[in-house]
Scaffold this motif. Structure first.
Motif, short mmCIF file in Angstrom:
data_model
loop_
_atom_site.label_atom_id
_atom_site.label_comp_id
_atom_site.label_asym_id
_atom_site.label_seq_id
_atom_site.Cartn_x
_atom_site.Cartn_y
_atom_site.Cartn_z
N ASP A 1 26.14 44.66 51.53
CA ASP A 1 25.59 42.87 51.42
C ASP A 1 27.09 42.63 52.11
OD1 ASP A 1 25.97 40.59 49.99
OD2 ASP A 1 23.48 40.77 51.23
N ARG B 1 22.67 31.78 45.63
CA ARG B 1 21.97 32.64 46.32
C ARG B 1 20.35 33.07 46.13
NH1 ARG B 1 23.90 37.89 49.79
NH2 ARG B 1 22.71 38.23 51.36
N GLY B 2 20.05 33.24 45.27
CA GLY B 2 19.40 33.27 44.47
C GLY B 2 19.19 35.13 44.18
N GLN B 3 18.68 35.11 45.17
CA GLN B 3 18.51 37.07 46.00
C GLN B 3 18.92 37.10 47.16
OE1 GLN B 3 15.95 38.67 43.80
NE2 GLN B 3 15.43 36.87 43.18
N THR B 4 19.66 38.55 47.08
CA THR B 4 20.54 39.04 47.67
C THR B 4 19.60 38.99 49.71
OG1 THR B 4 19.33 41.54 46.82
CG2 THR B 4 21.39 40.68 45.88
N ASP B 5 18.42 38.93 49.57
CA ASP B 5 17.74 38.77 50.53
C ASP B 5 17.74 37.61 51.11
OD1 ASP B 5 16.32 38.22 49.20
OD2 ASP B 5 14.12 39.21 49.46
N GLU B 6 17.88 36.67 50.68
CA GLU B 6 18.25 35.26 50.68
C GLU B 6 19.52 34.77 52.01
OE1 GLU B 6 15.95 32.50 50.57
OE2 GLU B 6 14.72 34.08 49.60
N PRO B 7 19.33 33.71 53.29
CA PRO B 7 19.99 34.67 53.91
C PRO B 7 21.50 33.56 53.44
CG PRO B 7 18.49 32.75 54.83
CD PRO B 7 17.66 33.92 53.60
N THR C 1 22.93 30.41 53.89
CA THR C 1 23.57 29.34 54.57
C THR C 1 24.34 28.17 54.13
OG1 THR C 1 22.13 28.30 53.08
CG2 THR C 1 20.56 28.99 54.97
N ARG D 1 23.95 27.37 50.18
CA ARG D 1 24.49 28.33 49.12
C ARG D 1 25.72 27.50 48.92
NH1 ARG D 1 19.23 29.28 48.22
NH2 ARG D 1 17.81 29.92 49.62
#
Length: 445
Positions: free
Chosen positions: A23, A398-404, A406, A409
């Motif tokens: 990541d 971002r909240g979650q590591t799989d969130e893009p 953008t 963010r």
């Protein structure tokens, strides 16, 4: 060489994330590991320079940095890169403080503002060259050449040092404070480790609590040790000088913003906005252009308005402009982005020229080496905490590591580092109007 390397690596973070299949946010380890090594080893730099001579130590430091650079280029994983960046940091830990010691030791006091302005020039030229150079390398070659290019530059630098730097003779520093050095190393490592892992679930909460306890205990033990030791590795007695104390505290807060920006901007431009490394590199040189432009006017501004007024005004402007990239979107005109980054670079340069110079206004010549060492350590701690803080704020947004990632963010991270930078303002306001008048050329009246 050192600043080109750091800024070029920041530009290459998204490329390295792809190469190492990790990541992009995790690549902050490649930045903080280097700064951690700087902060841990730098306390020994002043003693080593006094004991063995600044020129000799500077040469050895450049050699270690070059070896670390070559090994970084051959890294096959993020773990290897972090380890070799740490070795680079060991060399870098000696280069900056010892270089500053050489400049402050040679320059006449009445020309110290001008000398320090020139001394910080590489810190401006490096970021000016680094991003577009990294973008060009990534367009025509591969990321290892970002490190390999240090070799010819470093060898030329070593020749220049042999030919141009005079052999300085420093007072005998006495025995090395090994106990103090160990306590400082444990404290800095624990604090930075805590900052790097806070809020992202990398290690269990119990381990974080243990790390916090170790950091507090080591810090407390060192304060007690420094008070009763004649020549501690970090001389905390220098904090009795008001200008030196304000420079360190205010500068550390300011560097929280400075440290986060080179980490956040490449991710914003390349990941969120979809720019190429070369495009991102060319735009970010606006910051360095503004900083470079400041160097010719900073001594005159400080002489006209004094250190206190210059610091207060430039800090407010810096805080606002540090937060500004949070509003960048696909529709934001590129010329506007470049202008804002250039003005931000100008104001930051004014800040750092002022705080790096006023720090030595009251420090006696015999304590310059100790002051330079303590200053460099806190600078690196501030930069490292800035990267960790920026990464944490991005993780929260971002909240979650799989969130893009953008552009939206990045609003929280940039506003947060801007607010932290603004906390230096009240510290500068406590300075008397005539602070540093003896070296600014401005009379106290």
């Amino acid at each position: 060489m050192e600043f080109i390397d750091s800024t070029a690596l920041s530009t290459a973070l998204p490329t390295l994330a792809t190469a190492f299949h990790t990541d992009p946010v995790h690549l902050k380890l490649a930045l903080t590991s280097y700064i951690l090594a700087l902060a841990v080893i730098a306390p020994a730099s002043g003693w080593a320079a006094d004991k063995y001579g600044p020129r000799r130590v500077f040469m050895i430091a450049m050699g270690v940095f070059l070896v670390g650079s070559v090994l970084c280029g051959f890294s096959q994983s993020l773990i290897q890169l972090v380890l070799f960046r740490t070795l680079q940091g060991v060399g870098g830990a000696m280069m900056t403080p010892v270089g500053r010691l050489i400049v402050v030791g040679v320059a006449p006091r009445e020309r110290l503002v001008s000398a320090m302005s020139w001394f910080t020039m590489p810190a401006l030229i490096g970021p000016l060259v680094g991003p577009p150079l990294a973008g060009l390398i990534l367009e025509v070659a591969d990321w290892p050449w970002i490190f390999f290019i240090n070799v010819p530059v470093g060898l030329l630098g070593m020749v220049a040092v042999l030919r141009l730097v005079p052999p300085l003779h420093q007072p005998d520093p006495g025995p090395f404070d090994a106990q103090g050095f160990l306590l400082v190393a444990v404290a800095i490592t624990s604090w930075m480790g805590l900052a790097e892992t806070a809020g992202i679930g990398l290690i269990p909460p119990l381990a974080q609590a243990a790390m916090a306890i170790i950091a507090l205990v080591a810090t407390g033990l060192y304060i007690v040790h420094a008070r009763k030791t004649e020549r501690p590795v970090l001389n905390l007695r220098l904090l009795r000088f008001l200008t030196f104390r304000a420079s360190l505290l205010g500068g550390t807060l300011l560097r929280l913003g400075l440290g986060a920006t080179p980490f956040l901007l490449p991710l914003l431009f390349q990941v969120a906005l979809g720019w190429s490394p070369l495009e991102a590199g060319l735009v970010t040189i606006g910051t360095s252009v503004g900083a470079l432009a400041c160097k010719s006017v900073a001594p005159s501004v400080i002489k006209r308005f004094g250190f206190r007024n210059t610091l207060i005004v430039s800090n407010l402007a810096t805080a606002v402009l540090t937060a500004a990239p949070g509003a960048f979107r696909h529709a934001t005109p590129i010329p506007l982005i470049i202008v804002l980054l250039a003005i931000a670079g100008f104001m930051r340069s004014m800040q750092f020229t002022s705080i790096n110079t006023v720090a030595y206004a009251e420090v006696p010549p015999s304590a310059v080496s100790n002051a330079s060492t303590l200053s460099v350590v806190l600078q690196q701690v501030g930069l490292s905490l800035g990267i960790s803080f920026g990464g944490l704020m991005l993780h929260v947004a971002r909240g979650q590591t799989d969130e893009p990632l953008t552009p939206e963010r990045f609003i929280l991270p940039f506003i947060a580092v801007g607010l932290v930078s603004a906390l230096a303002g009240p510290i500068y306001q406590r300075l008397p109007p005539g602070a540093g008048a003896s070296i600014s050329g401005r009379t106290k009246g």
